[in-house]
Design an enzyme around this catalytic site. Structure first.
Site, PDB file in Angstrom:
ATOM      1  CD1 TRP A 145      -1.729  -1.965   1.857  1.00  0.00           C
ATOM      2  CD2 TRP A 145      -2.724  -2.012   0.141  1.00  0.00           C
ATOM      3  NE1 TRP A 145      -3.299  -2.964   1.382  1.00  0.00           N
ATOM      4  CE2 TRP A 145      -3.579  -2.621   0.155  1.00  0.00           C
ATOM      5  CE3 TRP A 145      -2.982  -0.790  -0.916  1.00  0.00           C
ATOM      6  CZ2 TRP A 145      -4.377  -3.067  -0.494  1.00  0.00           C
ATOM      7  CZ3 TRP A 145      -4.092  -1.907  -1.993  1.00  0.00           C
ATOM      8  CH2 TRP A 145      -4.431  -2.871  -1.896  1.00  0.00           C
ATOM      9  CG  ASP A 191      -7.413  -8.589   9.649  1.00  0.00           C
ATOM     10  OD1 ASP A 191      -8.277  -9.213   9.647  1.00  0.00           O
ATOM     11  OD2 ASP A 191      -7.406  -7.644   9.105  1.00  0.00           O
ATOM     12  N   GLY A 216     -13.788  -9.500  13.835  1.00  0.00           N
ATOM     13  CA  GLY A 216     -14.261 -11.106  14.395  1.00  0.00           C
ATOM     14  C   GLY A 216     -14.050 -10.492  13.354  1.00  0.00           C
ATOM     15  CG  HIS A 236      -8.299 -11.635  -4.733  1.00  0.00           C
ATOM     16  ND1 HIS A 236      -6.431 -11.074  -5.424  1.00  0.00           N
ATOM     17  CD2 HIS A 236      -8.040 -11.635  -2.762  1.00  0.00           C
ATOM     18  CE1 HIS A 236      -5.902 -10.726  -4.160  1.00  0.00           C
ATOM     19  NE2 HIS A 236      -6.139 -11.310  -2.762  1.00  0.00           N
ATOM     20  CG  ASP A 237      -8.536 -13.404  -0.302  1.00  0.00           C
ATOM     21  OD1 ASP A 237      -7.351 -13.848  -0.984  1.00  0.00           O
ATOM     22  OD2 ASP A 237      -8.543 -13.135   0.720  1.00  0.00           O
ATOM     23  CG  ASN A 283      -0.366 -16.285  -5.586  1.00  0.00           C
ATOM     24  OD1 ASN A 283       0.567 -17.352  -5.363  1.00  0.00           O
ATOM     25  ND2 ASN A 283      -0.844 -15.128  -4.849  1.00  0.00           N
ATOM     26  CD  GLN A 287      -0.881 -17.769  -1.016  1.00  0.00           C
ATOM     27  OE1 GLN A 287      -0.788 -17.371  -2.157  1.00  0.00           O
ATOM     28  NE2 GLN A 287      -0.308 -17.915   0.304  1.00  0.00           N
TER      29      GLN A 287
END
Length: 324
Positions: A145, A191, A216, A236-237, A283, A287
């Site tokens: 970032w 997070d 959370g 994208h995960d 990826n 992953q």
């Protein structure tokens, strides 16, 4: 990739960045504590990859090595734009999954069980297998970032949103970039508990009174109220089904007139590029559960969740921006 990772791990670029002048092979070997033969092969290959400059004075014994501008900018730890933590994370975790790419293609599944003995339902426990690895990944995102944050946050005018929630915001690196651009806003980072604990322990951005933390699981727990939700490298995960579930939850929680900013690497509509994004998508295969997507695919997911005024902008950097 492994040549780059090994040179980072051994400290080649750090050593040359700190040296006041180019170094010969014997000096590099002595300071790194490596073998002469192996170091020579590695340095010469790095030079062929345009990661090092080589100068020869009076035969092979007079060969001198120095970082290129690229290496000085992105590979030496002393650089403010260094990407060394993310590269070392990739070397220790991501690269090991890529060793099973053919198996991932056959099965259509990530390779965490094969590589680390972790089933897919415990995927994000695997990403944080140790506190050291978790810290490295969080620092890696901070590095990402530092060079791309401002581009994605200025793709659209966010000044109309005083209260922002960064889902999966980690250490607060993107939140910090957001506050530098929009100093009147406040950002809540949502997070998992272990990430929040690490952020408070290791990252000074957590001390900014304009940044708050809420812990959370965004699939299971209530979300903080906000005018704008940022999802950076989140969708994208996950599978389309999980993305839809999260987006619908956000639509129900979002204040009237509020919105979402999705930050991802966008595939071209014909899916034939960019190459970097195609590699990112592979990826995600090895992953995670997800993939990179085209603007149309994101439009379908986001509009079906009830968001309107879908817009996207290619930033020219590795990440693009979607606003709805």
């Amino acid at each position: 990739s492994k040549v780059l990772f090994a040179a980072c791990e051994l400290g080649v670029f750090d050593l040359l960045a700190e040296a006041p002048e180019p170094l010969d092979l014997a000096t590099v070997v002595a300071r790194l504590g490596t073998s002469s033969h192996g170091t020579e092969l590695l340095l010469d290959t790095c030079a062929s990859l345009k990661l090092l400059n080589v100068e020869t004075r009076g035969g092979r014994e007079g060969t001198l090595y120095q970082n290129t501008e690229l290496s000085s900018t992105y590979l030496a730890r002393v650089s403010p734009t260094s990407q060394s933590n993310m590269l070392l994370y990739m070397a220790g975790t991501t690269y090991r999954c890529w060793g099973h790419l053919a198996k991932a293609v056959r099965e259509g599944k990530n390779q965490y069980l094969q590589v680390f003995g972790v089933p897919s339902e415990e995927l994000f426990s695997a990403i944080y297998r140790s506190e050291e690895e978790q810290l490295q990944f969080m620092r890696g995102l901070q590095e990402v970032w530092s060079i791309t944050g401002q581009r994605v946050l200025t793709a659209f005018d966010l000044s109309q949103f005083p209260l922002i929630c960064d889902l999966g915001g980690g250490s607060g690196a993107l939140a910090k970039e957001c506050l530098s651009l929009y100093p009147e806003c406040k950002v809540t980072i949502f997070d998992i508990p272990e990430v929040v604990r690490m952020a408070r322990k290791h990252f000074p951005s957590s001390e900014d009174e304009r940044i708050g933390f809420h812990q959370g699981d965004f699939f299971k727990d209530p979300l903080p109220e906000a005018d704008l939700y940022i999802l950076a490298r989140i969708l994208h995960d996950w599978t389309d089904e999980k993305c839809s579930r999260l987006l619908q939850k956000l639509q129900h929680t979002c204040k009237p007139g509020g919105g979402i900013l999705v930050i991802e690497s966008l595939l071209d509509e014909d899916r034939q590029g960019p190459l970097t994004t195609q590699l990112y998508s592979l990826n995600m295969l090895v992953q995670t559960e997800g993939q990179e997507r085209t603007p149309t695919q994101y439009h379908r997911l986001i509009s079906s969740a009830g968001f309107r005024s879908f817009q996207f902008k290619k930033t020219g950097a590795i990440y693009d921006a979607i606003f709805a």
